[in-house]
Design a protein around this motif. Sequence first.
Motif, mmCIF file in Angstrom:
data_model
loop_
_atom_site.group_PDB
_atom_site.id
_atom_site.type_symbol
_atom_site.label_atom_id
_atom_site.label_comp_id
_atom_site.label_asym_id
_atom_site.label_seq_id
_atom_site.Cartn_x
_atom_site.Cartn_y
_atom_site.Cartn_z
ATOM 1 N N MET A 1 0.843 -1.178 0.000
ATOM 2 C CA MET A 1 0.000 0.000 0.000
ATOM 3 C C MET A 1 0.890 1.243 0.000
ATOM 4 N N PRO A 2 0.585 2.218 -0.816
ATOM 5 C CA PRO A 2 1.402 3.429 -0.830
ATOM 6 C C PRO A 2 1.253 4.228 0.467
ATOM 7 N N ASN A 3 2.330 4.846 0.888
ATOM 8 C CA ASN A 3 2.381 5.706 2.082
ATOM 9 C C ASN A 3 2.145 4.975 3.394
ATOM 10 N N VAL A 4 2.217 3.661 3.393
ATOM 11 C CA VAL A 4 2.057 2.884 4.621
ATOM 12 C C VAL A 4 3.313 2.044 4.813
ATOM 13 N N ASN A 5 3.906 2.168 5.992
ATOM 14 C CA ASN A 5 5.136 1.429 6.286
ATOM 15 C C ASN A 5 4.804 0.044 6.812
ATOM 16 N N ASP A 6 5.100 -0.971 6.029
ATOM 17 C CA ASP A 6 4.981 -2.336 6.519
ATOM 18 C C ASP A 6 6.392 -2.913 6.588
ATOM 19 N N LYS A 7 6.541 -3.991 7.328
ATOM 20 C CA LYS A 7 7.852 -4.561 7.563
ATOM 21 C C LYS A 7 7.862 -6.009 7.088
ATOM 22 N N GLN A 8 8.824 -6.352 6.249
ATOM 23 C CA GLN A 8 8.936 -7.736 5.796
ATOM 24 C C GLN A 8 9.613 -8.548 6.899
ATOM 25 N N VAL A 9 8.940 -9.610 7.347
ATOM 26 C CA VAL A 9 9.462 -10.428 8.439
ATOM 27 C C VAL A 9 9.848 -11.834 7.984
ATOM 28 N N PRO A 14 2.237 -16.767 3.826
ATOM 29 C CA PRO A 14 1.109 -15.862 4.020
ATOM 30 C C PRO A 14 1.378 -14.757 5.043
ATOM 31 N N TYR A 15 2.363 -14.938 5.923
ATOM 32 C CA TYR A 15 2.658 -13.934 6.946
ATOM 33 C C TYR A 15 4.000 -13.280 6.656
ATOM 34 N N LYS A 16 4.177 -12.840 5.424
ATOM 35 C CA LYS A 16 5.437 -12.285 4.951
ATOM 36 C C LYS A 16 5.674 -10.863 5.480
ATOM 37 N N TYR A 17 4.612 -10.090 5.654
ATOM 38 C CA TYR A 17 4.730 -8.700 6.084
ATOM 39 C C TYR A 17 3.983 -8.468 7.387
ATOM 40 N N ARG A 18 4.449 -7.496 8.135
ATOM 41 C CA ARG A 18 3.798 -7.104 9.378
ATOM 42 C C ARG A 18 3.434 -5.626 9.278
ATOM 43 N N LEU A 19 2.205 -5.308 9.621
ATOM 44 C CA LEU A 19 1.697 -3.941 9.565
ATOM 45 C C LEU A 19 1.207 -3.559 10.955
ATOM 46 N N THR A 20 1.649 -2.416 11.442
ATOM 47 C CA THR A 20 1.275 -1.967 12.777
ATOM 48 C C THR A 20 0.055 -1.055 12.699
#
Length: 61
Positions: A1-9, A14-20
Amino acid sequence: MPNVNDKQVRKSGPYKYRLTINNKHTPYFFTDNSQGDDTGFASIYTVGGTAYATRVGQGFN
């Protein structure tokens, strides 16, 4: 998603990214003439470090 910081873990799966998502517990009042009333209520939260507000109610004159 643009302008949203997600973290690749992980590299895959299926649980490749983490979004706070953070509920700031900050309700506030604002002038709202679009609903035919003078006051509206909203609450602030952040998704990936980007601030958003959700309307939670219509107030009084």
